[in-house]
Design an enzyme around this catalytic site. Structure first.
Site, PDB file in Angstrom:
ATOM      1  N   CYS A   1       7.075 -36.099   1.273  1.00 48.60           N
ATOM      2  CA  CYS A   1       8.349 -35.779   1.916  1.00 48.60           C
ATOM      3  C   CYS A   1       9.474 -35.817   0.870  1.00 48.60           C
ATOM      4  CB  CYS A   1       8.564 -36.782   3.040  1.00 48.60           C
ATOM      5  SG  CYS A   1      10.170 -36.771   3.756  1.00 48.60           S
ATOM      6  N   LEU A   2       9.440 -36.859   0.005  1.00 46.48           N
ATOM      7  CA  LEU A   2      10.467 -36.981  -1.042  1.00 46.48           C
ATOM      8  C   LEU A   2      10.369 -35.824  -2.033  1.00 46.48           C
ATOM      9  CD1 LEU A   2      10.401 -40.806  -1.842  1.00 46.48           C
ATOM     10  CD2 LEU A   2      12.183 -39.550  -0.653  1.00 46.48           C
TER      11      LEU A   2
ATOM     12  N   ARG B   1      13.420 -33.364  -2.916  1.00 47.83           N
ATOM     13  CA  ARG B   1      13.918 -33.296  -4.303  1.00 47.83           C
ATOM     14  C   ARG B   1      13.840 -31.872  -4.847  1.00 47.83           C
ATOM     15  NH1 ARG B   1      11.008 -39.049  -5.950  1.00 47.83           N
ATOM     16  NH2 ARG B   1      12.583 -40.307  -4.898  1.00 47.83           N
TER      17      ARG B   1
ATOM     18  N   GLU C   1      17.766 -39.799  -3.198  1.00 46.54           N
ATOM     19  CA  GLU C   1      16.485 -39.144  -3.531  1.00 46.54           C
ATOM     20  C   GLU C   1      16.045 -39.513  -4.948  1.00 46.54           C
ATOM     21  OE1 GLU C   1      14.474 -37.630  -1.655  1.00 46.54           O
ATOM     22  OE2 GLU C   1      15.718 -37.466   0.137  1.00 46.54           O
TER      23      GLU C   1
ATOM     24  N   THR D   1      17.488 -42.311  -8.116  1.00 49.51           N
ATOM     25  CA  THR D   1      18.620 -42.282  -9.048  1.00 49.51           C
ATOM     26  C   THR D   1      18.182 -41.648 -10.370  1.00 49.51           C
ATOM     27  OG1 THR D   1      18.108 -44.438 -10.007  1.00 49.51           O
ATOM     28  CG2 THR D   1      19.560 -44.438  -8.070  1.00 49.51           C
TER      29      THR D   1
ATOM     30  N   PHE E   1       8.550 -49.869 -14.594  1.00 53.24           N
ATOM     31  CA  PHE E   1       9.239 -50.356 -13.400  1.00 53.24           C
ATOM     32  C   PHE E   1       8.229 -50.742 -12.326  1.00 53.24           C
ATOM     33  CE2 PHE E   1       8.865 -46.479 -10.677  1.00 53.24           C
ATOM     34  CZ  PHE E   1       8.432 -45.585 -11.651  1.00 53.24           C
TER      35      PHE E   1
END
Ligand code: FAD
Length: 207
Positions: free
Chosen positions: A62-63, A67, A187, A189, A207
């Site tokens: 979905c992201l 994007r 969406e 950074t 990360f």
């Protein structure tokens, strides 16, 4: 997270434990309302489960689509800024000649077009990769990050080329610039997309 792993659910407004707090005084994306949603010990039925949305993959897909849309939208905002400033620098006369006849203004316009053309090509290439189903999340991150950064830089420079007139609502670049401050944050950074691309390059997650 459920016993079957990550799942997606619909939570109706008014459900006990669900709260929505409108965020006021925004300087960016003022045309849409933004709310903070909190869920505290909310109970829902199994019927609220979204079909075929199991695992993190569903959310990430979905992201990726959102994007991809943003990568194109940023090109549109940048084009609008450039269009405004091309017309403005043609009609604005300073010391007996149009502003667009000065070398530095032309260099800045050319630099903006260079950034925009690169962004458009990245978005177009990503579209082609998506058509054949081989686009990756890292490629989508690169497109979102690059294109929003390019649009933000273009909007800022176009705002400056409008001089003081650029800070009024008579011209669109500053409005685009402020809205793009949200777009570079939501969406994913800019920093997080840099880290995603860094992970793809090195094979190491930072990360
Ligand atoms: C107008 C608007 C609408 C939004 N709409 C939605 C929506 O519909 N749905 C939704 O889910 N969210 C939405 N968001 C939220 C948005 O996605 C988040 O604000 C964004 O992901 C950043 O999270 P944060 O604000 O908690 O910042 P933080 O996570 O606190 O980050 C703060 C800063 O630290 C940096 N940072 C964080 N972690 C690291 C790290 N590990 N390494 C290096 N740098 C790091 C970030 O890049 C950022 O610069 C919206 C935001 C805005 C402004």
């Amino acid at each position: 997270m459920t016993d079957d792993g990550i799942n997606a659910f619909l939570v109706e407004k008014g459900t006990l434990g669900f709260e929505s707090r409108v965020i006021k005084n925004k300087l960016s994306l003022r045309a849409s309302s933004t709310a903070e949603l909190t869920l505290t010990d909310v109970t829902i039925s199994d019927g609220a489960r979204l079909p075929n949305a199991n695992g993190l993959k569903a959310a990430l897909r979905c992201l990726d689509d959102a994007r991809f849309g943003i990568a194109w939208g940023a090109c549109g905002a940048a084009r609008a800024c450039l269009d405004t400033v091309l017309r403005y620098t043609q009609s604005r006369e300073l010391f007996g000649r149009p502003l667009n006849q000065t070398q530095l203004v032309q260099a800045r316009l050319a630099d903006s077009v260079r950034k925009l053309a690169g962004a458009q090509l990245i978005a177009w290439r990503l579209a082609k990769l998506k058509e054949t189903g081989v686009a990756t999340s890292a490629q989508t991150s690169l497109a979102k990050w690059n294109n929003v950064r390019a649009a933000l830089d273009i909007a800022r420079d176009c705002r400056d080329m409008l001089g003081a007139a650029g800070i009024t609502l008579d011209h669109s670049p500053m409005r685009h610039m402020l809205n793009l401050e949200t777009v570079i944050t939501y969406e994913g950074t800019e920093s997080i997309h840099e880290l995603i691309v860094g992970r793809e390059l090195t094979g190491q997650s930072a990360f």
